[in-house]
Design an enzyme around this catalytic site. Structure first.
Site, PDB file in Angstrom:
ATOM      1  N   SER A 269       2.863   8.892  11.401  1.00 53.64           N
ATOM      2  CA  SER A 269       3.171   8.429  10.055  1.00 53.64           C
ATOM      3  C   SER A 269       1.929   7.764   9.506  1.00 53.64           C
ATOM      4  O   SER A 269       1.186   7.118  10.248  1.00 53.64           O
ATOM      5  CB  SER A 269       4.327   7.424  10.040  1.00 53.64           C
ATOM      6  OG  SER A 269       5.539   8.064  10.343  1.00 53.64           O
TER       7      SER A 269
ATOM      8  N   GLU B 139      -4.408   5.122  -7.877  1.00 54.45           N
ATOM      9  CA  GLU B 139      -3.401   5.790  -8.692  1.00 54.45           C
ATOM     10  C   GLU B 139      -2.018   5.789  -8.043  1.00 54.45           C
ATOM     11  O   GLU B 139      -1.083   6.290  -8.615  1.00 54.45           O
ATOM     12  CB  GLU B 139      -3.857   7.231  -8.957  1.00 54.45           C
ATOM     13  CG  GLU B 139      -5.207   7.344  -9.634  1.00 54.45           C
ATOM     14  CD  GLU B 139      -6.419   7.236  -8.688  1.00 54.45           C
ATOM     15  OE1 GLU B 139      -7.547   7.202  -9.198  1.00 54.45           O
ATOM     16  OE2 GLU B 139      -6.242   7.173  -7.450  1.00 54.45           O
ATOM     17  N   SER B 140      -1.854   5.240  -6.853  1.00 56.79           N
ATOM     18  CA  SER B 140      -0.606   5.032  -6.120  1.00 56.79           C
ATOM     19  C   SER B 140      -0.788   5.333  -4.637  1.00 56.79           C
ATOM     20  O   SER B 140      -1.460   4.589  -3.963  1.00 56.79           O
ATOM     21  CB  SER B 140       0.578   5.791  -6.698  1.00 56.79           C
ATOM     22  OG  SER B 140       1.770   5.251  -6.165  1.00 56.79           O
TER      23      SER B 140
ATOM     24  N   HIS C 214       4.760  11.994   7.245  1.00 56.13           N
ATOM     25  CA  HIS C 214       5.524  11.804   8.480  1.00 56.13           C
ATOM     26  C   HIS C 214       5.571  13.182   9.128  1.00 56.13           C
ATOM     27  O   HIS C 214       5.911  14.165   8.459  1.00 56.13           O
ATOM     28  CB  HIS C 214       6.936  11.294   8.204  1.00 56.13           C
ATOM     29  CG  HIS C 214       6.952  10.028   7.413  1.00 56.13           C
ATOM     30  ND1 HIS C 214       6.667   8.802   7.971  1.00 56.13           N
ATOM     31  CD2 HIS C 214       7.163   9.811   6.107  1.00 56.13           C
ATOM     32  CE1 HIS C 214       6.729   7.874   7.034  1.00 56.13           C
ATOM     33  NE2 HIS C 214       7.033   8.463   5.891  1.00 56.13           N
TER      34      HIS C 214
ATOM     35  N   CYS D  88      -0.166   8.092 -10.789  1.00 55.11           N
ATOM     36  CA  CYS D  88       0.046   7.696 -12.174  1.00 55.11           C
ATOM     37  C   CYS D  88      -1.146   8.177 -12.991  1.00 55.11           C
ATOM     38  O   CYS D  88      -2.234   8.390 -12.455  1.00 55.11           O
ATOM     39  CB  CYS D  88       0.219   6.185 -12.297  1.00 55.11           C
ATOM     40  SG  CYS D  88      -1.184   5.224 -11.727  1.00 55.11           S
TER      41      CYS D  88
END
Length: 110
Positions: free
Chosen positions: A50, A57-58, A63, A78
């Site tokens: 993971s 931008e985020s 996983h 974004c």
């Protein structure tokens, strides 16, 4: 934009190598022209990985389930500067996935 990727039949030989998976995810962020802030990945015992690539931008997250040759990946961005499709193509190629499902959600439509 939130892209939800499901990669099936991943044949990459390094699919359970945490350093390699991290490099691939960072490469996908770079392919999308993202600004990388931080990176954190964890290898589970006996298998599975993971991780998150935090970007201005985020984020991108992954996983893996090597026993099923399957990876679940989120690309959450974004603005309209990033090229999410470039990241998707990069990931499909790197993981040698024979089948990929991509769902796109518009989020934060205020």
């Amino acid at each position: 934009m939130h892209m939800i990727l499901e990669l099936y039949d991943c044949e990459a030989g390094q699919f359970d190598d945490v350093q390699w998976v991290e490099q691939v995810m960072v490469g996908a962020a770079k392919a999308a022209n993202a600004t990388i802030i931080s990176v954190s990945f964890n290898k589970f015992n006996p298998i599975g990985i993971s991780g998150v690539v935090v970007i201005s931008e985020s984020h991108l997250t992954i996983h893996t389930w090597p026993e099923y040759k399957y990876a679940a990946i989120d690309i959450f961005t974004c603005g309209d500067v990033l090229d999410g499709d470039a990241a998707v193509n990069y990931l499909k190629t790197a993981f040698e996935s024979d089948r990929i499902d991509v769902r796109r959600l518009d989020r934060g439509q205020i």
